[in-house]
Design an enzyme around this catalytic site. Structure first.
Site, PDB file in Angstrom:
ATOM      1  N   GLU C 280     138.301  -2.391  37.414  1.00  0.00           N
ATOM      2  CA  GLU C 280     139.364  -1.988  36.491  1.00  0.00           C
ATOM      3  C   GLU C 280     139.117  -2.579  35.096  1.00  0.00           C
ATOM      4  O   GLU C 280     139.346  -1.933  34.073  1.00  0.00           O
ATOM      5  CB  GLU C 280     140.714  -2.459  37.042  1.00  0.00           C
ATOM      6  N   GLU C 283     136.563  -0.553  33.503  1.00  0.00           N
ATOM      7  CA  GLU C 283     137.144   0.748  33.153  1.00  0.00           C
ATOM      8  C   GLU C 283     137.938   0.636  31.843  1.00  0.00           C
ATOM      9  O   GLU C 283     137.830   1.480  30.952  1.00  0.00           O
ATOM     10  CB  GLU C 283     138.055   1.242  34.290  1.00  0.00           C
ATOM     11  N   CYS C 306     147.461  -0.322  41.548  1.00  0.00           N
ATOM     12  CA  CYS C 306     147.424  -1.047  42.823  1.00  0.00           C
ATOM     13  C   CYS C 306     148.614  -0.755  43.707  1.00  0.00           C
ATOM     14  O   CYS C 306     148.577  -0.981  44.912  1.00  0.00           O
ATOM     15  CB  CYS C 306     147.431  -2.548  42.583  1.00  0.00           C
ATOM     16  N   SER C 326     144.590   3.956  35.904  1.00  0.00           N
ATOM     17  CA  SER C 326     143.233   3.549  36.244  1.00  0.00           C
ATOM     18  C   SER C 326     142.811   4.369  37.453  1.00  0.00           C
ATOM     19  O   SER C 326     143.612   4.658  38.334  1.00  0.00           O
ATOM     20  CB  SER C 326     143.229   2.066  36.595  1.00  0.00           C
ATOM     21  N   LYS C 365     152.218   1.450  51.491  1.00  0.00           N
ATOM     22  CA  LYS C 365     150.817   1.373  51.892  1.00  0.00           C
ATOM     23  C   LYS C 365     150.541   2.266  53.098  1.00  0.00           C
ATOM     24  O   LYS C 365     149.416   2.687  53.322  1.00  0.00           O
ATOM     25  CB  LYS C 365     150.451  -0.078  52.228  1.00  0.00           C
ATOM     26  N   GLU C 368     149.973   5.549  51.622  1.00  0.00           N
ATOM     27  CA  GLU C 368     148.690   5.518  50.909  1.00  0.00           C
ATOM     28  C   GLU C 368     147.515   5.648  51.889  1.00  0.00           C
ATOM     29  O   GLU C 368     146.589   6.435  51.666  1.00  0.00           O
ATOM     30  CB  GLU C 368     148.561   4.211  50.127  1.00  0.00           C
ATOM     31  N   GLU C 373     142.895  12.005  50.535  1.00  0.00           N
ATOM     32  CA  GLU C 373     141.685  11.660  49.774  1.00  0.00           C
ATOM     33  C   GLU C 373     141.112  10.302  50.197  1.00  0.00           C
ATOM     34  O   GLU C 373     140.020   9.944  49.776  1.00  0.00           O
ATOM     35  CB  GLU C 373     141.961  11.697  48.263  1.00  0.00           C
ATOM     36  N   CYS C 522     154.528  -7.567  44.471  1.00  0.00           N
ATOM     37  CA  CYS C 522     154.366  -7.401  45.928  1.00  0.00           C
ATOM     38  C   CYS C 522     155.132  -8.429  46.740  1.00  0.00           C
ATOM     39  O   CYS C 522     155.530  -8.158  47.872  1.00  0.00           O
ATOM     40  CB  CYS C 522     152.892  -7.474  46.290  1.00  0.00           C
TER      41      CYS C 522
END
Lengths: 160, 394, 592
Positions: C280, C283, C306, C326, C365, C368, C373, C522
C-alpha cells in the site's frame, strides 16, 4: 404509473428537500397509486436522501399509507371501534362483502374496491360509518350501503 | 332544573358577529401578559383530555428563547367517542384561527399548523378556503401569521403532542421522552404550543369574556364549560356544550335511553362508570385520576343493559393493540397481555384469579408507560374489570 | 452543580446528568436494557424506571435529567413490582430457548430475568403460534426475530454509529417489529456486515453466522492441514471472554490454545499487515508520482482497504468513488492468497488440503472471505473467518484451562510481525504503520516522531488529521521534496460519510486516508467480545500500543519474513505476482 418523480419534485419545489415533506409525498403517492410500491419508496428515499429502510419504517407506521399490497381505486374503510361495533358494524361488513364478493382485507379482482377495517372515524353519533377514499357515509344500514356501493360500481357516486 | 343540574350553553357554536375577525383585532391590542394572566386565572385546561393549564403553556412558550416558534392546532381527534373538533372545524373555523393567532402573537410565532387527521381529509377543501380568508384578514391587521394544514396518515397516538410533532417532522409518530417539553423544544427543535382545536376556541372565549365570566360557568365547584360528544345507546347523540361539574347521572338523565348501565367518560382512555356510581361521579378537571371528578376530552359513550361489557372491553383492548406506537414495553406488550388474558379467562384457560394479576399489570402500565396512551389504558381496563367482574369472567 | 437525593443519599451532579448516571456515581446500579453508552437515549424498555417523590408515575432514569432537589427511590415496592412486570413482559414476547442460545450466559435479558423474575411465568406466552423466520441470508450476520425484544439498539447503532440505516422499526402496536426495507433478506440490502448491531444487541436476536463446527471437523480430519491466522485486535480482546480483565493481552496463550485445539499451524495476520504496508505504501508513492511528476489523472486521496465493512459501505454508498480505494487486499485476504500458494509451496503441501481459517474481530470478514474474486490461489483463499467470540467459544468448548496455559510463539513462515502490523487493530494504526515505512523509504530516515509514535493519528476522535513535511528525500523520490503529506483517519462509518462527501465535492485536502468501519477500529469490531463501550475500546487500544512499544521490530519493512517473501516469491512490491495475489478490484453496488 410507478414513476413518482413528478409528485416528489412538486413537493420538494413547494417546501424544500427536507424530511418534513416525507409524509406529504407519501400521501400524494397513495392518493394516486392506492399504495406505496417498493419502487416508489425507493424513489422517495433517493430523492430525499433518507435510507430506504427508514422511509419504509415510517410509512408502515401509518394505517393510511398502505405498503404491502396495491389497494383498489376505492378504499372502503369501515369503522370497527366500539360505538359503530354496537350499532351494527357486522351487518354492514356482511352487506359489503356480499355486494363485492370479497372478504374484509381483500380487493376486488377488477381492482376497483378494497374493503378494510379502521379505527374510530369520529362519527360515533351517526354510526355505523365508513369512508370511501375521503368521502364519509354515516348512519349506514345494509340497504343504504348496498345503494352506495352500487352507485360506485356504476360510477354514479356523485349522485349519492 | 331541581334534580338535573345539567346546563347547556351555546357559546362555542354561536354564529360569528358580522365582522368575524373584529374580536381578534381587539384582543391583539391587549397586553400579552395580561392575557396570559387572564387565561391562568380562568383555570382553562387543555380540551383534548390531558388537561394541562393553557395559560401556563402559553406563558412557558412565550418565555422560551427562540426566534422561530410554532403554534400547532391538534386536530388529530382520534379518541373513540369524540367528534367535537370536527364539528368546530366545520362550523366555526374562524374561532380556531383566531385562537391560534392570539397564541402566536403572545408567544411570538408567525407560523401555525393544523394537524388534521387523515379521517377528516374531507374537511381540507373548506378549511383551506377559510384559511385564505383568514390570511387576507391577517394582512389587514398587520399580523404576520400564516396557517397551513398538515394531514395525518392514520395513527391514534399522533394525538399525543410529541408524537404529533414527530409525525410532522416526517418520522414515525412515536412519543418523545419528556422533558424537554414542546414549549421549549418542539417542532424542529423550536418552542411550540400544541393545543387541541377546542382549546383555541375556549382560550379566545376566555379572553373575550374574561376569567371572571368564564368562571361563572360550572357546577359543583368546577369552573368553565366544554363540549361533549355524546354517543352510544342514546336517542340524542351529538355535540353539546355543557357546564363542567355535572354528574354522570345528569348526563344519563338527559341523554340515556332509559336503560343505561354504564357510561364511558373520556373515551377508551377514560373511565367506565357503572350505574351505581352515576350520581357521585362528576365530570371536570380538578380531581385526580381516581378522584370523584373525571377529566375528559368530552367523549361520552353510553351503554345500555343489552351490552356485554366483556365485548366492550375486548373492543377497547383490540383498539389499543393496534394503536399503541409499540415503542415501550409496558404499553406494547402489556396491552396484548390484557387482551389475551381476558380471552383466556373467558375460555377457562386461565383461572378467574388471573384477573387480579392483570389488574396489577394495568397498574404497572399506568405508572411506567412512556406516554399518556399507555398510562391511560389502565383507566378503562380497571374500571370495567372491577365494576363488571362477573361479565368479564363468565 | 445540582444536589439530588437517591435512596436517601445526597449526590451532587452537573446539570444535564441523568438520574441513571447520578445513581451510578454513588454506586447504585439501576437495571437497563434499551440503554447503551454508545447510543442516544431511547427510554423505550422502561426497565430503568424509578420512583420520583411527588409524582404518580414512575420515571425512566436513563432518559430523565436531574432537577435540583429531586428525591429518587430506585427500589421502592412500586418500582420493584413494575420492574418485575416489565421484565416478565419482555420475556413473554421473547421466544426463550436459553439453553440452545449462542448468547446463553452473555445475555442482558437473561441477567434481568435471573434478578427479577425467578419462579413461574406471570404472563402468557406471546410467541406461541407465531411463525418466526430466521434471516440467515447473509454470510456474516443472522437475525432471529423470535429473540428480539424491540429495544431498537440495533436500529440506533446502524443509524447513529454507522449512518447505514438498513435496520428500521416497522409497523406499530402489537405488530411493531425490527426489519429491513420491506423485510428484504439482509444480503439484499446495503448492509455492510460490520456487525455493530450484533455487538449492541442485548439478546441473541442478532448474532454473527457461526462456522466453528466446520472448523472442528477440519481440525479432526488428518488429511487436512488447518492453518489459522489471528488478527492483531483479537489478542487484546479474547481474554475478556476467558476470565481476564479488559485489555489484557493474551497473544501467547491464544497461540497455545489454537495449537491445542487442533490447528496445524498458528500464524499471524500481522505478517500480512506488514506486507499490506509495503504494497500500500508503494501504491501511494506511485500514485503521488503519477500525480506530481507524470501529471496523470490518478485518484487521490488514496484510501485504505483493510476494513471489509468499509469496502462494502463505499461500494453501496459511493460507487463512483471506488478508484480512491487502494487496490490492496485486506491482510486477511493477502494471507489467504499466500497460504495456498507461497505457504503451500514452501511447506510442500497440496493447497487443496489446506484449510485456511482466520480469527477476526469482525463479522464483515466472513462476507469478504466469500467474495467471488477472493479465489486468486485457485481455491477459496480463506475458508472461514471466525470472530473473536467464536474462538472464545471454541476454547470454552475444548475445556482448556486458558488461565493456566503456557504462552507459545506463532509458527514460522508468515508468523513474524512488527509493531506496525500490530497497531493495525486500532484506529489510526494503519496510517501510523504506513507513515513509518513510507517516510523512511522516501527519506532514508525514521519518521520524525518520538519513539516512532505518531500521536496525531491516535486517539478516539471520529476524524483525525495529520501532516508531515517531506524534507531531505532520497534522489529517487525528490519529486516529493517539500511536499506536505496530508493524511486523515476516520472510524465509524458515519465519519466515513463525512470524508466521502468531501471527496465527492472535490474538496478533500488529503493525500492518504485510513477508514475503518467500526468505532475505535478493529478493536471495536463487530466480532469482538460483548459488551462494548468507549472505555472498553480505550483499554484494548492502550493494550495494542503497549504491544507495539514492547516489540523490537516496529516497522513493516524490517520484518525479515516479509523481506524473505519478496526475495523468494513476490520479487517486488506491486510486481506481477503481487498483482495477482495481493491486489483486488471492487464492485459498484446499489445504494437503495
Amino acid at each position: 404509473m410507478s414513476d413518482v418523480t413528478e409528485i416528489i419534485k412538486k413537493q420538494i419545489n413547494q417546501s424544500g428537500k427536507k424530511r418534513e415533506v416525507l409524509l406529504p409525498i407519501l400521501q400524494s403517492i397513495v392518493e394516486r397509486d392506492h399504495y406505496l410500491s417498493s419502487e416508489s419508496l425507493l424513489q422517495v428515499a433517493k430523492s430525499l436522501d433518507i435510507s430506504a429502510a427508514d422511509v419504509y419504517g415510517t410509512a408502515s407506521f401509518y394505517s393510511f399509507l398502505e405498503t404491502n399490497k396495491k389497494l383498489g381505486k376505492y378504499v372502503i374503510r369501515v369503522c370497527k371501534t366500539i360505538v359503530c361495533d354496537m350499532q351494527g358494524k357486522r351487518e354492514i361488513i356482511e352487506a359489503i362483502e356480499n355486494c363485492l364478493d370479497i372478504r374484509i382485507g381483500e380487493t376486488t379482482r377488477n381492482n376497483k374496491f378494497s374493503l378494510l377495517y379502521t379505527n374510530c372515524l369520529g362519527w360515533c353519533h351517526k354510526g355505523p360509518v365508513m369512508l370511501i377514499n375521503n368521502e364519509v357515509y354515516t348512519e349506514l344500514t345494509p340497504d343504504k350501503v348496498r345503494r352506495i356501493i352500487n352507485a360506485y360500481k356504476q360510477n354514479k357516486q356523485e349522485e349519492l | 332544573m331541581s334534580k338535573n343540574s345539567l346546563k347547556r350553553l351555546d357559546i362555542i357554536f354561536a354564529p360569528y358577529s358580522t365582522s368575524p375577525y373584529k374580536l381578534l383585532s381587539e384582543l391583539l391590542k391587549k397586553d400579552k401578559d395580561a392575557i396570559i394572566q387572564e387565561l391562568i386565572e380562568s383555570g382553562l385546561k387543555g380540551r383534548g383530555g390531558a388537561g394541562f393549564l393553557t395559560g401556563l403553556k402559553w406563558k412557558l412558550a412565550k418565555e422560551a428563547k427562540g426566534n422561530e416558534k410554532y403554534v400547532i392546532c391538534n386536530a388529530d381527534e382520534g379518541e373513540p367517542g369524540t367528534f367535537k373538533d370536527r364539528e368546530i372545524l366545520s362550523q366555526v373555523p374562524r374561532k380556531v384561527f383566531s385562537g391560534m393567532a392570539l397564541c402566536a402573537s403572545i408567544i411570538g410565532a408567525n407560523k401555525g399548523i393544523i394537524y388534521l387527521r387523515a379521517e377528516y381529509n374531507f374537511l381540507k377543501k373548506d378549511l383551506q378556503k377559510e384559511i385564505n380568508i383568514f390570511e387576507a384578514e391577517a394582512k389587514k391587521l398587520n399580523l404576520d401569521f400564516s396557517i397551513e394544514i398538515f394531514s395525518g396518515s392514520g395513527a391514534y397516538v399522533c394525538g399525543e403532542e410529541t408524537a404529533l410533532i414527530e409525525s410532522m417532522e416526517g418520522k414515525r409518530g412515536e412519543p418523545r421522552n419528556k422533558p424537554p417539553f414542546p414549549v421549549v423544544n418542539g417542532y424542529l427543535g423550536k418552542p411550540t404550543v400544541v393545543n387541541n382545536v377546542e382549546t383555541f376556541v375556549s382560550a379566545r372565549m376566555v379572553c373575550s369574556i374574561g376569567a371572571k365570566e368564564f368562571n361563572k360557568f360550572g357546577i359543583h365547584g368546577q369552573k368553565g364549560s366544554k363540549l361533549f360528544s355524546i354517543s352510544g345507546d342514546t336517542p340524542k347523540g351529538g355535540v353539546y356544550e355543557l357546564e363542567l361539574g355535572l354528574t354522570v347521572q345528569d348526563l344519563v338523565d338527559e341523554f340515556g335511553d332509559g336503560d343505561t348501565k354504564a357510561v364511558q367518560v373520556g373515551g377508551v382512555s377514560g373511565f367506565c362508570v357503572p350505574r351505581k356510581s352515576f350520581a357521585k361521579r362528576t365530570i371536570g378537571f380538578t380531581g385526580k385520576f381516581t378522584g370523584d371528578s373525571l377529566p375528559t376530552g368530552g367523549s361520552i359513550m353510553i351503554f345500555n343493559s343489552s351490552r356485554s361489557m366483556y365485548n366492550v372491553l375486548h373492543n377497547y383492548l383490540d383498539f389499543f393493540c393496534e394503536e399503541s406506537c409499540g415503542q415501550c414495553t409496558p404499553c406494547r406488550v402489556g396491552v396484548q397481555q390484557l387482551l389475551l388474558g381476558i380471552e383466556a379467562i373467558k375460555a377457562n384457560n386461565k383461572p378467574s384469579s388471573y384477573l387480579k394479576t392483570l389488574v396489577k399489570l394495568a397498574d404497572t402500565m399506568r405508572v411506567s408507560s412512556k406516554c399518556g396512551l399507555g398510562q391511560s389504558i389502565a383507566n378503562s381496563f380497571q374500571s370495567i374489570v372491577e365494576e363488571f367482574t362477573e361479565e368479564i369472567i363468565y | 452543580m445540582l444536589t439530588i437525593n437517591i435512596d436517601n443519599v445526597p449526590v451532587k451532579v452537573e446539570e444535564g446528568t441523568t438520574i441513571l448516571e447520578a445513581a451510578q456515581k454513588i454506586g447504585i446500579e439501576i437495571p437497563t436494557l434499551c440503554h447503551h453508552d454508545d447510543l442516544c437515549i431511547a427510554g423505550n424498555c422502561r426497565v430503568c424506571v424509578v420512583e420520583e417523590k411527588g409524582k404518580n408515575t414512575l420515571t425512566a432514569s436513563c432518559a430523565t435529567p436531574v432537577i435540583e432537589g429531586m428525591k429518587i427511590l430506585t427500589h421502592s415496592a412500586k418500582v420493584q413490582t413494575s420492574r418485575k412486570h416489565i421484565v416478565e413482559l419482555l420475556l413473554s414476547e421473547h421466544d426463550e430457548k436459553c439453553t440452545k442460545c449462542y448468547k446463553n450466559g452473555n445475555c442482558e435479558l437473561q441477567d434481568l430475568a435471573s434478578k427479577y423474575t425467578v419462579g413461574d411465568y406471570l404472563f402468557m406466552d406471546l410467541c406461541e403460534g407465531k411463525e418466526y423466520k430466521i434471516d440467515d441470508s447473509s454470510p456474516a450476520i443472522q437475525f432471529d426475530p423470535s429473540k428480539c425484544v424491540k429495544c431498537q439498539r440495533c436500529v440506533r447503532t446502524c443509524s447513529e454509529i454507522q449512518g447505514v440505516n438498513v435496520i428500521t422499526v416497522a409497523e406499530k402496536g402489537k405488530d411493531m417489529h425490527i426489519q429491513t426495507f420491506m423485510g428484504l433478506p439482509l444480503n439484499n440490502v446495503p448492509c455492510t456486515n460490520c456487525g455493530q448491531c450484533v455487538n449492541h444487541c442485548p439478546t441473541g436476536a442478532l448474532t454473527e453466522r457461526m462456522y466453528y463446527d466446520e472448523i472442528w471437523e477440519a481440525m479432526g480430519d488428518d488429511s487436512k492441514h488447518v492453518i489459522v491466522n489471528t488478527a492483531p485486535s483479537v489478542r487484546v480482546a479474547l481474554g475478556e471472554m476467558l476470565g481476564y480483565p479488559t485489555g489484557t493481552r493474551v497473544t501467547g496463550k491464544m497461540a497455545a490454545a489454537l495449537r491445542q485445539i487442533g490447528a496445524d499451524s498458528v500464524l499471524d495476520t500481522d505478517f500480512t499487515a506488514d506486507l499490506t504496508i509495503i504494497e500500500e505504501g508503494h501504491e501511494l508513492l506511485q500514485r503521488l508520482k503519477k500525480a506530481l511528476v507524470d501529471k496523470e489523472d490518478v485518484s487521490l486521496p488514496m484510501i485504505t482497504s483493510c476494513s471489509p465493512g468499509w469496502i462494502k459501505y463505499i461500494e453501496h454508498m459511493f460507487p463512483y468513488q471506488l478508484a480512491h480505494l487502494s487496490t490492496c487486499k485486506s491482510p486477511q485476504q493477502m494471507f489467504g492468497a499466500l497460504a495456498k500458494t507461497y505457504y503451500a509451496e514452501k511447506m510442500h503441501l497440496d493447497p487443496k488440503d489446506i484449510v485456511s481459517v482466520s480469527i477476526m474481530p469482525c463479522s464483515a470478514k466472513k462476507f469478504e472471505a466469500n467474495r467471488p474474486e477472493m479465489h486468486s490461489s485457485g481455491y477459496q483463499d480463506i475458508d472461514a473467518g471466525l470472530t473473536t467470540r467464536e474462538l472464545g467459544h471454541m476454547i470454552k468448548q475444548s475445556g482448556i484451562n486458558f488461565l493456566d496455559l503456557e504462552p507459545q510463539p506463532f509458527d514460522s513462515l508468515m508468523g513474524e510481525s512488527s509493531g506496525a502490523g500490530v497497531i493495525f487493530g486500532a484506529t489510526g494504526g494503519v496510517m501510523e504503520a504506513a507513515l513509518r515505512t513510507a517516510y523512511e523509504v522516501v527519506t532514508g530516515r525514521q519518521v520524525p516522531f518520538d519513539n516512532l509514535e505518531i500521536l496525531p493519528v491516535r486517539g478516539t476522535d471520529g476524524i483525525k488529521e495529520a501532516s508531515i513535511k517531506i524534507e531531505g528525500s532520497l534522489p529517487e523520490w525528490n519529486f516529493l521534496e517539500g511536499v506536505e503529506l496530508k493524511v486523515a483517519v476516520s472510524h465509524g462509518l458515519k465519519n466515513a460519510r463525512i470524508i466521502m462527501k468531501q471527496i465527492e465535492a472535490g474538496e478533500s485536502p488529503y493525500h492518504f486516508i485510513e477508514i475503518m468501519a467500526c468505532p475505535g477500529g478493529c478493536i471495536g469490531g463487530g466480532g469482538q467480545p460483548i459488551p462494548t463501550n468507549a472505555e472498553i475500546r480505550k483499554k484494548r487500544i492502550e493494550s495494542i500500543y503497549e504491544e507495539d512499544r514492547n516489540m523490537t521490530l516496529r516497522k513493516s519493512h524490517e520484518n525479515s519474513e516479509v523481506k524473505k517473501i519478496y526475495d523468494d516469491f513476490l520479487k517486488e512490491p506491486l510486481g506481477e505476482k503481487s498483482h495477482k495475489l495481493l491486489h483486488t478490484s471492487y464492485t459498484k453496488r446499489n445504494k437503495f
